[in-house]
Design a protein around this motif. Sequence first.
Motif, PDB file in Angstrom:
ATOM      1  N   ARG A   1       0.812  -1.211   0.000  1.00 19.07           N
ATOM      2  CA  ARG A   1       0.000   0.000   0.000  1.00 19.07           C
ATOM      3  C   ARG A   1       0.848   1.265   0.000  1.00 19.07           C
ATOM      4  NH1 ARG A   1      -2.915  -3.283   3.471  1.00 19.07           N
ATOM      5  NH2 ARG A   1      -2.163  -2.245   5.364  1.00 19.07           N
ATOM      6  N   ALA A   2       2.036   1.200   0.614  1.00 17.71           N
ATOM      7  CA  ALA A   2       2.929   2.358   0.618  1.00 17.71           C
ATOM      8  C   ALA A   2       3.382   2.707  -0.793  1.00 17.71           C
ATOM      9  CB  ALA A   2       4.137   2.084   1.509  1.00 17.71           C
ATOM     10  N   VAL A   3       3.529   1.694  -1.647  1.00 16.56           N
ATOM     11  CA  VAL A   3       3.945   1.914  -3.033  1.00 16.56           C
ATOM     12  C   VAL A   3       2.783   2.442  -3.865  1.00 16.56           C
ATOM     13  CG1 VAL A   3       4.791   0.805  -5.134  1.00 16.56           C
ATOM     14  CG2 VAL A   3       5.759   0.177  -2.917  1.00 16.56           C
ATOM     15  N   VAL A   4       1.646   1.732  -3.830  1.00 14.42           N
ATOM     16  CA  VAL A   4       0.525   2.093  -4.704  1.00 14.42           C
ATOM     17  C   VAL A   4      -0.154   3.383  -4.267  1.00 14.42           C
ATOM     18  CG1 VAL A   4       0.138  -0.315  -5.338  1.00 14.42           C
ATOM     19  CG2 VAL A   4      -1.164   0.675  -3.458  1.00 14.42           C
ATOM     20  N   PHE A   5       0.181   3.894  -3.094  1.00 10.86           N
ATOM     21  CA  PHE A   5      -0.294   5.215  -2.671  1.00 10.86           C
ATOM     22  C   PHE A   5       0.008   6.273  -3.733  1.00 10.86           C
ATOM     23  CE2 PHE A   5       0.495   9.313  -0.580  1.00 10.86           C
ATOM     24  CZ  PHE A   5      -0.647   9.476   0.207  1.00 10.86           C
ATOM     25  N   ASN A   6       1.078   6.093  -4.470  1.00  7.68           N
ATOM     26  CA  ASN A   6       1.494   7.061  -5.484  1.00  7.68           C
ATOM     27  C   ASN A   6       0.751   6.907  -6.804  1.00  7.68           C
ATOM     28  OD1 ASN A   6       4.012   8.306  -4.093  1.00  7.68           O
ATOM     29  ND2 ASN A   6       4.283   6.096  -3.858  1.00  7.68           N
ATOM     30  N   LEU A   7       0.143   5.751  -7.020  1.00  7.10           N
ATOM     31  CA  LEU A   7      -0.507   5.459  -8.291  1.00  7.10           C
ATOM     32  C   LEU A   7      -1.996   5.757  -8.295  1.00  7.10           C
ATOM     33  CD1 LEU A   7       1.094   1.958  -9.027  1.00  7.10           C
ATOM     34  CD2 LEU A   7       1.707   4.128 -10.113  1.00  7.10           C
ATOM     35  N   TYR A   8      -2.632   5.553  -7.142  1.00  8.48           N
ATOM     36  CA  TYR A   8      -4.090   5.590  -7.101  1.00  8.48           C
ATOM     37  C   TYR A   8      -4.593   6.582  -6.058  1.00  8.48           C
ATOM     38  CZ  TYR A   8      -3.483   0.972  -9.320  1.00  8.48           C
ATOM     39  OH  TYR A   8      -3.126  -0.061 -10.140  1.00  8.48           O
ATOM     40  N   GLU A   9      -5.831   7.039  -6.265  1.00 11.17           N
ATOM     41  CA  GLU A   9      -6.518   7.888  -5.294  1.00 11.17           C
ATOM     42  C   GLU A   9      -7.985   7.507  -5.230  1.00 11.17           C
ATOM     43  OE1 GLU A   9      -4.411  12.220  -5.713  1.00 11.17           O
ATOM     44  OE2 GLU A   9      -5.666  11.525  -7.378  1.00 11.17           O
ATOM     45  N   GLY A  10      -8.587   7.748  -4.072  1.00  7.41           N
ATOM     46  CA  GLY A  10     -10.019   7.574  -3.923  1.00  7.41           C
ATOM     47  C   GLY A  10     -10.733   8.907  -4.048  1.00  7.41           C
ATOM     48  N   LEU A  11     -11.993   8.908  -3.680  1.00 10.24           N
ATOM     49  CA  LEU A  11     -12.738  10.168  -3.677  1.00 10.24           C
ATOM     50  C   LEU A  11     -12.125  11.146  -2.687  1.00 10.24           C
ATOM     51  CD1 LEU A  11     -16.314   8.620  -3.830  1.00 10.24           C
ATOM     52  CD2 LEU A  11     -15.201   9.960  -5.645  1.00 10.24           C
TER      53      LEU A  11
END
Length: 523
Positions: free
Chosen positions: A82-92
């Motif tokens: 999750r620390a990595v994909v924090f940079n790729l994706y966002e929620g509302l």
Amino acid sequence: MKKKSGILLSTAVLLTSAVLCACGGGENAQNTQSSNTSSESQTETAQQTASGEPAQGGSVVVGMTQDIVSLDPHVETDAGTRAVVFNLYEGLVKPTVNGDLEPAVASDYEISEDAKTYTFTLRDGVTFHDGSAVTAEDVKYSIERFAENSSESSAFSNLADVVIVDDHTIEVELTEGYSEFLPDLAEAVIIPDDVEDINATPVGTGPYKFVSYTPGQSIQLARYDGYWGGAAYLDSAEFKIVADMETAFMELQAGTIDVLNYLTADQVSALGDQFNIVEGSMHLVHAMFLNNDYEPLSDVRVRQAICYAVDRQSINDFLFGGKSQLIGSHMIPALEKYYESAAEDVYTYDPEQAKSLLAEAGYADGFDLEIAVPSSYSQHVDTAQIIVEQLKAVGINATIRLVEWSTWLDEVYSGRNYQATVIGFDGTLAPSDWLAKYRSDASNNIANFKNDEYDQKIDEALATVDDSEKVTLYKELQMILAQNAASVYIEDPADFVAVNKRIGGYQFYPVAATDLASMYITE
């Protein structure tokens, strides 16, 4: 309706008045004023990890000692992933460094008084990494897909419908009022509704886009210049996967890794002056989790004896220089309003009391106990080694079984095929997320804890929209876990992060996140 817009929202906005702050450690729980001061100081320190003005361009290499589980953001993963994909994706909405939530793909939202309907206005100009515009259909698809992939004990089991009101408005409807749903929605990140394989070709709305992934070696990311929040500083970044912490530390010293977290106090003292050390909290419940179904751990007296036998402060002193926050239940101090500090004092280090309880339970001569530990995390291995010696002093013959991370996930976490394990659990900004996992029928009840009073109270806490009632119930739940010794709760560990002095802007978050967008190369 309660309406929120712009960059604001403490999680208190969820019909509460809680302020979540990043505690910097220390033996005792801090009061509101000191915790807020610690959070501000920590952020300031993180932003000053290098001298000079931010410069556009450049790249960093972030070390990590485990491979990622999946690049699909809607499947259950670990904190490192999750620390990595924090940079790729966002929620509302998305978390901030101070434990607030701020609008992301949505520009603002409203919550109904009964906490059953969450209405979002979608932000103009948000695009995916392939350049396509984010639509209401994408948002509906993403939330429903995340719900389908969530466990039956997840907050998303309460999802009734996702309604497209118009091209810019989405309503998320729940079957029952739930005032903590906003942090959970932050986890339901937005992906295109026509993506064929999001794991193979990740496409999100974050400040960085996916370039490549070589299993067991690295994940390469590049800046997304079309990011709605403005282009980040760094051109690119690599998350370098190294087999173990000792090797990663040597690469840090050699200069092939720029940023490395989870250092021990000894490793910090061994570093040269080319690094700044940023101190914060891991925001983890670090514990030796006990399989309550395993005999003799099924006897509460045995579990209590183990709690008395473990010297939490010596673990803190030896591994973290005394800077961790000792805990006594499954909640982090950063969730200050809901945190029950009294749980810290349920057990003191008392080997004689441990021996007495073991004798009372019929184990005066002790018993054998195997502790499964993921080998890629030195702080877990070191903690287990200390505990083995402490248990030996009360007659328990504990041994360590080192396992690969994938094996731990499969056998221990998913299969619950273990006796004891040392690990750290993270969570969302919703306090219920930390405690609901101990409900008897929860799919992620790794401890196999079963308690009728606990089940009743967690159900009451989840059902009420009265925040004062939630506070009371959550504190009572923490005490039930402590008094029944569901596991051996040790600390929220201090996190020592080595950052090359040419890099500035490193920041801590109260959730799993390595935020590349805040980092920069200094001139």
